[in-house]
Design an enzyme around this catalytic site. Structure first.
Site, PDB file in Angstrom:
ATOM      1  N   HIS A 192     -29.530  11.783  -1.368  1.00 52.10           N
ATOM      2  CA  HIS A 192     -30.010  10.428  -1.673  1.00 52.10           C
ATOM      3  C   HIS A 192     -31.474  10.296  -1.311  1.00 52.10           C
ATOM      4  O   HIS A 192     -31.952  10.840  -0.317  1.00 52.10           O
ATOM      5  CB  HIS A 192     -29.140   9.352  -1.014  1.00 52.10           C
ATOM      6  CG  HIS A 192     -29.260   9.201   0.473  1.00 52.10           C
ATOM      7  ND1 HIS A 192     -30.201   8.385   1.061  1.00 52.10           N
ATOM      8  CD2 HIS A 192     -28.533   9.716   1.487  1.00 52.10           C
ATOM      9  CE1 HIS A 192     -30.043   8.409   2.383  1.00 52.10           C
ATOM     10  NE2 HIS A 192     -29.047   9.214   2.671  1.00 52.10           N
ATOM     11  N   GLU A 235     -28.096   4.617  -1.643  1.00 48.29           N
ATOM     12  CA  GLU A 235     -26.978   5.141  -0.842  1.00 48.29           C
ATOM     13  C   GLU A 235     -26.744   4.306   0.398  1.00 48.29           C
ATOM     14  O   GLU A 235     -25.595   4.019   0.780  1.00 48.29           O
ATOM     15  CB  GLU A 235     -27.263   6.603  -0.456  1.00 48.29           C
ATOM     16  CG  GLU A 235     -26.112   7.312   0.251  1.00 48.29           C
ATOM     17  CD  GLU A 235     -26.129   7.192   1.772  1.00 48.29           C
ATOM     18  OE1 GLU A 235     -25.170   7.637   2.413  1.00 48.29           O
ATOM     19  OE2 GLU A 235     -27.124   6.644   2.323  1.00 48.29           O
ATOM     20  N   GLU A 236     -27.830   3.917   1.053  1.00 52.21           N
ATOM     21  CA  GLU A 236     -27.703   3.203   2.326  1.00 52.21           C
ATOM     22  C   GLU A 236     -27.030   1.835   2.170  1.00 52.21           C
ATOM     23  O   GLU A 236     -26.494   1.298   3.129  1.00 52.21           O
ATOM     24  CB  GLU A 236     -29.084   3.039   2.973  1.00 52.21           C
ATOM     25  CG  GLU A 236     -29.822   4.332   3.267  1.00 52.21           C
ATOM     26  CD  GLU A 236     -29.213   5.127   4.404  1.00 52.21           C
ATOM     27  OE1 GLU A 236     -28.129   4.752   4.895  1.00 52.21           O
ATOM     28  OE2 GLU A 236     -29.819   6.141   4.809  1.00 52.21           O
ATOM     29  N   HIS A 261     -32.134   5.698  10.377  1.00 49.54           N
ATOM     30  CA  HIS A 261     -32.169   4.248  10.130  1.00 49.54           C
ATOM     31  C   HIS A 261     -33.142   3.526  11.058  1.00 49.54           C
ATOM     32  O   HIS A 261     -33.013   2.329  11.296  1.00 49.54           O
ATOM     33  CB  HIS A 261     -30.770   3.623  10.256  1.00 49.54           C
ATOM     34  CG  HIS A 261     -29.737   4.266   9.386  1.00 49.54           C
ATOM     35  ND1 HIS A 261     -28.380   4.125   9.597  1.00 49.54           N
ATOM     36  CD2 HIS A 261     -29.869   5.075   8.291  1.00 49.54           C
ATOM     37  CE1 HIS A 261     -27.716   4.801   8.668  1.00 49.54           C
ATOM     38  NE2 HIS A 261     -28.608   5.389   7.874  1.00 49.54           N
ATOM     39  N   ASP A 264     -33.109  11.559   7.114  1.00 49.53           N
ATOM     40  CA  ASP A 264     -32.121  10.797   6.347  1.00 49.53           C
ATOM     41  C   ASP A 264     -32.776  10.025   5.212  1.00 49.53           C
ATOM     42  O   ASP A 264     -33.212   8.896   5.418  1.00 49.53           O
ATOM     43  CB  ASP A 264     -31.375   9.851   7.287  1.00 49.53           C
ATOM     44  CG  ASP A 264     -30.215   9.142   6.628  1.00 49.53           C
ATOM     45  OD1 ASP A 264     -29.796   9.554   5.534  1.00 49.53           O
ATOM     46  OD2 ASP A 264     -29.725   8.159   7.214  1.00 49.53           O
ATOM     47  N   ASP A 275     -26.936  15.562   2.749  1.00 48.76           N
ATOM     48  CA  ASP A 275     -27.449  14.347   3.388  1.00 48.76           C
ATOM     49  C   ASP A 275     -27.699  14.654   4.853  1.00 48.76           C
ATOM     50  O   ASP A 275     -26.754  14.824   5.623  1.00 48.76           O
ATOM     51  CB  ASP A 275     -26.421  13.222   3.230  1.00 48.76           C
ATOM     52  CG  ASP A 275     -26.944  11.863   3.709  1.00 48.76           C
ATOM     53  OD1 ASP A 275     -28.023  11.827   4.328  1.00 48.76           O
ATOM     54  OD2 ASP A 275     -26.267  10.860   3.452  1.00 48.76           O
TER      55      ASP A 275
END
Length: 369
Positions: free
Chosen positions: A178, A234-235, A336, A196, A262
Site C-alpha cells: 500500500h 489501506e489505512e 502511524h 509503513d 506491508d
C-alpha cells in the site's frame, strides 16, 4: 389574515432550516467488519479511534459483498495446487544478484519526503502520481513492449497503481503493497511512512525492475500474467484493494495467488509469515520461497482480521498470503506516527523481502497452476 399567513410561512421556513442544519450536522457513517460476522456502524472519528487502538478491520460500506457472510462465486475461487519445490533457481538467483540497494535507498527517500501520503490529501495524490511515473519509467527502460502501468482511480483523491506484465494466460499472479501513510494523531500531519508502507512499496518496485531485466518475463513468455499493485487507502480500512478485488471478482477475473508486502524494513529479525486470513496452500509455498531465496528465515505469526490488503483478496475469494518484517510483536513501534522515518529503516532487510518477491513472482509466473 395576510399577517397570519406570513407568520406561518416564516415559522415553516425556520423549522425547515433547523431540520436542515440538524441533518447536515449528522456525521457520515461507515460499516466495518472486525471479524467474521462482527460488523459495526461507526463515524469517521470512531473508525480512526479504533485504528489508533490497534484494531484491524475492513471497511465494507461500499462493498457489502466482501463481508464474511457473502457467498463468493465458485468461478474464481477454485483451489490452486502450488509447486512442491522451486524449479527456477538458476534464473532467480541470477536476478537476485542484480538487486541494487542504492536504488532502493534513493526511491524510498523520495517517497518518504512527501509531507504525508494520506489518501484524501493533495500530498497523497502527488505521491501516487510520482510513484506511477517511477513504475512507468522502470517499464520503459526495460523495453518490455507489452507491459504497462496505469492508475486505478477511486472516489477519493489518491490513486492506486496496477502494473501488468501479460503472460500466455490472463490468470493473474499478484504482488501488492500500500502506498498511503497515516499519522494517527493528526491525519493532516507529517506521516513519512518510511516503513509503513514505503518499505513495501519500494520492495515491490525493485522486484519489478529486476524481473523485467529477464528476457522471458519482458517478452511475456510466462504461463500466467504478473501484476504489481500499489493500493491507496489501506489505512482507512483497505479501501483501494477492496475496490480492485471487488472489481476483479465482479468481472470473473482469475487470480491464482496474491502476496502482500506491508512493512519490510524494520529490524533484523526473521520474516513474519502471516497465518490468519490467508490461503494455507499458498502460504506453505511462500515459506518454501523464503527458504530457497532469502537468508534470514521466517516465523509464523498472526496480524488480525483486516490488517492489510491481502484481506481484501481473501474477502473476494482469492488465495492470498502476507509476509511482514518480523513476528508481529517485533515489528516497528513507530508506525502511524511522524517517527516512522528513514533512519529507522534497515535496507538489507528490505532486500531480503525483494528476494522473496522475485522468487515468488518468477516461480509462479512460469508455473502450471
Amino acid at each position: 389574515m395576510v399577517r397570519s399567513i406570513l407568520i406561518a410561512a416564516l415559522a415553516a421556513t425556520s423549522t425547515a432550516l433547523s431540520v436542515g442544519r440538524r441533518e447536515a450536522s449528522k456525521p457520515e457513517l461507515f460499516t466495518i467488519e472486525l471479524g467474521p460476522g462482527e460488523t459495526r456502524v461507526v463515524t469517521e472519528e470512531e473508525k480512526w479511534a479504533l485504528k489508533n487502538e490497534g484494531k484491524s478491520f475492513i471497511d465494507i460500506t461500499n462493498h457489502p459483498n466482501l463481508a464474511s457472510s457473502s457467498v463468493k462465486s465458485a468461478s474464481n475461487v477454485a483451489a490452486v495446487a502450488y509447486p512442491s519445490a522451486m524449479t527456477q533457481e538458476d534464473t532467480v538467483n541470477g536476478l537476485i544478484a542484480k538487486l541494487n540497494k542504492t536504488y532502493v535507498q534513493e526511491e524510498l527517500t523520495t517517497f518518504s519526503e512527501f509531507f504525508n501520503r494520506y489518501y484524501q490529501s493533495t500530498y497523497g495524490k502527488q505521491a501516487s502520481d510520482w510513484l506511477l511515473s517511477e513504475v512507468q519509467g522502470v517499464i520503459s527502460e526495460s523495453g518490455a513492449e507489452n507491459a504497462s502501468a496505469k492508475p486505478f482511480t477511486h472516489s477519493w483523491t489518491q490513486n492506486s497503481i496496477i502494473a501488468t506484465i501479460p503472460g500466455q494466460s490472463t490468470d493473474k499472479i499478484i504482488v501488492g503493497a500500500h502506498l498511503d501513510s497515516i499519522n494517527g494523531r493528526n491525519r493532516s500531519g507529517r506521516a513519512p511512512g518510511a516503513d509503513d508502507d514505503g518499505s513495501g512499496s519500494i520492495t515491490i518496485l525493485e522486484a519489478l525492475r529486476v524481473l523485467l531485466s529477464d528476457p522471458k518475463i519482458a517478452a511475456g513468455e510466462g504461463a500466467n500474467t504478473l501484476e504489481f499493485h500499489w493500493y491507496s487507502g489501506e489505512e482507512a480500512g483497505l479501501l483501494g484493494s477492496e475496490d480492485i478485488f471487488d472489481s476483479y471478482s465482479s468481472s470473473n477475473v482469475v487470480v491464482k495467488a496474491m502476496l502482500q508486502q506491508d512493512m519490510t524494513g524494520y529490524g533484523n529479525n526473521p520474516m513474519g509469515v502471516i497465518t490468519d486470513r490467508v490461503d494455507s496452500g499458498l502460504t506453505a509455498f511462500v515459506r518454501k520461497v523464503i527458504d530457497a531465496y532469502a537468508t534470514i528465515g521466517w516465523v509464523d505469526t498472526q496480524c488480525g482480521y483486516g490488517c492489510s490488503d491481502h484481506s481484501s483478496a481473501t474477502a473476494a475469494g482469492y488465495p492470498s498470503s502476507f509476509v511482514i518484517e518480523a513476528d508481529m510483536d517485533l515489528t516497528s513501534p513507530y508506525i502511524h506516527t511522524d517517527g516512522d522515518t528513514l533512519d529507522r529503516v534497515n535496507y538489507d532487510h528490505i532486500l531480503e523481502h525483494v528476494k522473496l518477491v522475485v522468487g515468488y513472482a518468477y516461480e509462479l509466473t512460469f508455473a502450471d497452476l
